[in-house]
Structures are given as structure tokens and as C-alpha cells.
Design a protein around this motif. Structure first.
Motif, mmCIF file in Angstrom:
data_model
loop_
_atom_site.group_PDB
_atom_site.id
_atom_site.type_symbol
_atom_site.label_atom_id
_atom_site.label_comp_id
_atom_site.label_asym_id
_atom_site.label_seq_id
_atom_site.Cartn_x
_atom_site.Cartn_y
_atom_site.Cartn_z
ATOM 1 N N ASP A 23 2.840 -0.847 34.088
ATOM 2 C CA ASP A 23 4.173 -0.758 33.499
ATOM 3 C C ASP A 23 4.146 0.208 32.332
ATOM 4 O O ASP A 23 3.096 0.452 31.726
ATOM 5 C CB ASP A 23 4.651 -2.129 32.999
ATOM 6 N N THR B 14 8.131 -1.874 28.854
ATOM 7 C CA THR B 14 8.305 -2.831 29.944
ATOM 8 C C THR B 14 7.229 -3.915 29.890
ATOM 9 O O THR B 14 7.509 -5.107 30.112
ATOM 10 C CB THR B 14 8.256 -2.118 31.302
ATOM 11 N N ALA C 28 8.131 -6.431 27.167
ATOM 12 C CA ALA C 28 9.212 -7.330 27.581
ATOM 13 C C ALA C 28 8.733 -8.361 28.595
ATOM 14 O O ALA C 28 9.214 -9.498 28.614
ATOM 15 C CB ALA C 28 10.361 -6.514 28.164
ATOM 16 N N ARG C 29 7.764 -8.002 29.401
ATOM 17 C CA ARG C 29 7.298 -8.899 30.454
ATOM 18 C C ARG C 29 6.253 -9.886 29.958
ATOM 19 O O ARG C 29 6.253 -11.049 30.383
ATOM 20 C CB ARG C 29 6.724 -8.074 31.612
#
Length: 453
Positions: free
Chosen positions: A233, A237, A240-241
Motif C-alpha cells: 500500500d 493507505t 489508514a488500514r
């Protein structure tokens, strides 16, 4: 050399202090370049907008251009940090300084409205947006750069020195503006004097950029390059994950610091003069002394977090900010002789911001560290930089202690945030605090780098 553990006797070497000094000096100049605009905002309004418009509209447009720098701060910060995680800390670190120095120099050379018409405010706005993007990348990049060069048990002190350098930029800007207004009559300031601080800041920034080029890439990023892991990612990203809780809590902490800093350092001088009719000269002297105390407080808080950890440092720091700020607003109003001492104490307490760097650095693994620090730090500053003056000004119309209540509420929230596990988490980094110069692998006591963390 293996990364130092807590309790180690390893200290910062001369080369460490030299690198930190270059980084801190760059921070001083970047924040000087960013804030010098506000000291000449009235002059800018007269020169870059039509003389036919009303004074209040001209002032509103000038403040709008100033505030525009805050809007690009998180965008520029995240963009610069993204490449810091992908291509290296040093390259983006050099880019952020050049992105500040060159527009500042250009503002000092910019033609006025009378010379080029509407192009003048448009060009000023573009340059101001570039400055905002640069300052968004400076502090997170500086924290990461020094933290990945020094022993792990000295990350707090190193980041505290960098924070002190940035705060010194406020003093530098105040003194430069005072000197221009002191040495030149108003008509000369309007004709050419306002350009001098911008030209000075731009030229010093270019000179400092030359010195920064001598700095080397961080050992931590070099270790990542020797052992690359294909990223699944993009850094943002991945955050956020896998680390949304850390990001939200650190954003809360940054919001507390932004609120307290804006009120205490940026608004209090005007509030004291307006509400309590204290002499402007006394307030200016006390404010400059408070910035010096803030510089010392940043180093003290950074050193303290290395010794006792984030929870007690932040908890007692926020409590001291609230108490000293109340004292400044209550006691100094009726006993002006105490103004200097109380502003000194409040400035020193506000040095708690010096502990922020270590907290942010230790919350994210190296593969997403620049992005995590930049996003969590800059977004709240961008939002609160515009909201706080409005809220504090409104509260001051209700009661003279309104801004002090606002700061106290923010500090109380900060104390709660400081108790959370994420704020006290050291598991993510900085990883090899000082990698071997012979090319050894990262320390075994550090978790393996992973962009998915």
C-alpha cells in the motif's frame, strides 16, 4: 553500533549535535519565513490591493492570504512526507527548505499592485501557498531526520532541540520586525523597509540549504534500502488500514498543542493590551522573554521524556500550562510587576511541545514514519490555526478569562489523551538509533520494517 536501550550511558556525540544544529537552524529560518508575513500584514494590504477598497476589506484579504498558508500545510506536508518514506529523508528534507527559502526571497522582490495590478496579489497568494506546503514538511521531516540519527534513548532531547529551533524562529521574526519599524520611518517601511526581512530570510535560507546538503541519509532509511520489502500500500493507505487509532490520538494531541500555542504565544500579547491596558513595550519585552523560555522548555521537555516517558511529561506539562496561563491572566492584570515572571513561566511550560517529536516518532515504523508524523501533526494545526483565534476572540467578549478557560479545557483534554496506550507506545521505533557505519544490519531488538504495520 547497536541502538541504545533505556538506561544506557550512551550520549549524543559531537557529530550528532552538529547534525541537530544544522537541522534546528533550518527550522528556525523556515518558521521565521512563515511568520514574518503577519508582522507586515498591514503594509502588505496597502501595497498589494487597490487603494479604492475599504480598509476592512483590504485587511480581510491580507489575512486571507496569510491563512492560505495554513490550508496547504497538511497537503504539502503529506506530499513531502510520502516521498520521504519512498525515496529518502534527506532529499525531501532539502526540498522543504528550498520550497520555503525561494518563495520568501521572491516575496521580498515582488512588484506591488501599482506596478503590475491584479497579478501582484495573485503571485503573493501562490508564493504564500508554497510557504505553507514547505512548513508542513519541515517539522515532521526534521523530527524524523534527527531521531533516525541519534541513540534511541536520546530521541526526545534531539527532537526537543529541533522544536526549540523552530520556536526561535518566532523570536527572530519579532525582533526583525521590531528593528525595521524602530529604525525606519513609516513611509520608508512602506517604500522598501518591509522587503528587508523577507530578503534576509530568503538569503539565509539559501545559505542554510547549502549546509544541509552536507548531511547524510539516516541510517534507519539506509537499512530499509538494504532490506527492501515490496510495499503493498501507499504509506497513507497503510496508516489508514493498520494504525488508525494511533493517527487519531496523535491528531488529538496535536490539536491540544496547536490550541495552546496559538492562544499563549500568538494571541496573548494583543489580549493583554486590549483587556488590561498594559503598556505595549512591557508586553513585547515579556513576550520575547517568554519565547526564550519556550526554547529552553522545549529542550527540557524533550530530555525529560527520555528519562520518565510520555505520560508524566505530557500530564504535568499540560497542567502547568493551564495553571501558569491562568496566573498570567489573573495576577498580571492586577499586578503588572509580575507580568515578566509569569509570562516566563508560561512560556517554559509551553515547552511541553518539545516532547511531541519523540511521541510522534515512536508511534510509527520507519516505512510509514514520515507520512504518519506529518499527517497526524499538520492536519490539526491547519484546522485549529484558523478556528482558535475566532473561538478565543469570541470567548474574550464574554469574559476576560475566556481564552484562559479555552486553554485550560484543551489542556484537560490533553491530560486524558496522554494516559492512552498509543501515546506511550514505543514499539514502532525509531529502530536502529545509530546504525553501524560498516554496513551492519538493523538492531535485533527492533521490530522488522514492514510497510503494512
Amino acid at each position: 553500533m547497536h541502538a541504545s536501550k533505556f538506561g544506557s550511558t550512551h550520549s549524543l556525540r559531537y557529530s550528532d549535535y552538529k547534525a541537530i544544529a544544522f537541522v534546528a537552524l533550518g527550522g528556525t529560518l523556515e518558521f521565521y519565513d512563515f511568520v514574518i508575513f503577519v508582522f507586515f500584514i498591514e503594509t502588505v494590504g496597502k501595497l498589494f490591493f487597490p487603494a479604492t477598497i475599504s480598509d476592512w476589506l483590504r485587511q480581510l484579504q491580507s489575512f486571507g492570504i496569510f491563512a492560505a498558508g495554513y490550508l496547504t500545510r497538511p497537503l504539502g506536508g503529506v506530499a513531502i512526507a510520502h516521498f520521504g518514506d519512498l525515496v529518502g529523508r534527506r532529499r525531501t528534507f532539502l526540498f522543504s527548505l528550498s520550497l520555503m527559502a525561494l518563495p520568501t526571497l521572491a516575496i521580498g522582490l515582488l512588484p506591488t499592485y501599482d506596478q503590475i495590478g491584479l497579478f501582484a496579489p495573485v503571485m503573493l497568494l501562490v508564493l504564500r501557498l508554497m510557504q505553507g506546503a514547505a512548513v508542513g514538511g519541515e517539522m515532521p521531516g526534521a523530527w524524523v531526520f534527527v531521531a533516525e540519527h541519534v541513540p534511541s534513548i536520546r530521541v526526545g532531547r534531539a527532537c526537543g532541540i529541533v522544536g526549540a529551533g523552530a520556536c526561535a524562529g518566532l523570536l527572530f521574526g519579532s525582533v526583525a520586525a521590531w528593528a525595521v519599524h524602530r529604525c525606519l520611518p513609516p513611509e520608508e517601511v512602506l517604500r522598501y523597509g518591509w522587503r528587508l526581512p523577507f530578503l534576509l530570510g530568503g538569503m539565509l535560507g539559501v545559505a542554510t540549504l547549502h549546509q544541509r546538503r552536507k548531511l547524510h541519509e539516516t541510517p534507519v532509511f539506509e537499512a530499509l534500502q538494504r532490506n527492501p520489502t515490496p510495499p503493498r500500500d501507499a504509506p497513507l493507505t497503510a496508516l489508514a488500514r493498520h494504525r488508525p487509532g494511533h493517527v487519531l490520538l496523535l491528531m488529538s494531541l496535536s490539536a491540544v498543542v496547536a490550541t495552546t500555542f496559538v492562544v499563549v504565544m500568538m494571541m496573548t500579547p494583543a489580549l493583554l493590551q486590549k483587556q488590561y491596558s498594559l503598556p505595549a513595550a512591557d508586553i513585547f519585552a515579556a513576550h520575547c522573554a517568554a519565547i526564550l523560555a519556550l526554547v529552553v522548555g522545549c529542550v527540557a521537555a524533550g530530555s525529560l521524556i527520555d528519562r520518565v516517558g510520555a505520560r508524566p511529561t505530557l500530564t504535568w506539562g499540560f497542567l502547568l500550562i493551564a495553571a501558569s496561563n491562568y496566573g498570567l491572566n489573573v495576577v498580571a492584570a492586577h499586578h503588572p510587576a509580575w507580568l515578566l515572571a509569569l509570562y516566563l513561566l508560561t512560556g517554559f511550560a509551553l515547552g511541553t511541545v518539545g516532547a511531541m517529536g519523540a511521541v510522534f516518532i515512536r508511534a510509527f515504523p520507519p516505512s510509514v514514519r514520515c507520512t504518519g508524523v506529518s499527517f497526524s501533526y499538520n492536519l490539526p494545526y491547519a484546522l485549529l490555526g484558523g478556528v482558535t483565534p475566532i473561538a478565543a476572540s469570541f470567548l474574550s467578549t464574554l469574559t476576560p478569562l475566556g481564552p484562559a478557560h479555552y486553554v485550560a479545557a484543551a489542556c484537560a483534554f490533553g491530560v486524558l489523551v496522554a494516559q492512552t496506550a498509543a501515546i506511550n507506545d514505543k514499539s514502532a521505533g525509531p529502530r536502529p538509533a545509530r546504525a553501524s557505519h560498516s554496513g551492519n544490519q538493523p538492531d535485533h531488538d527492533s521490530p522488522h520494517p514492514s510497510p503494512r504495520t
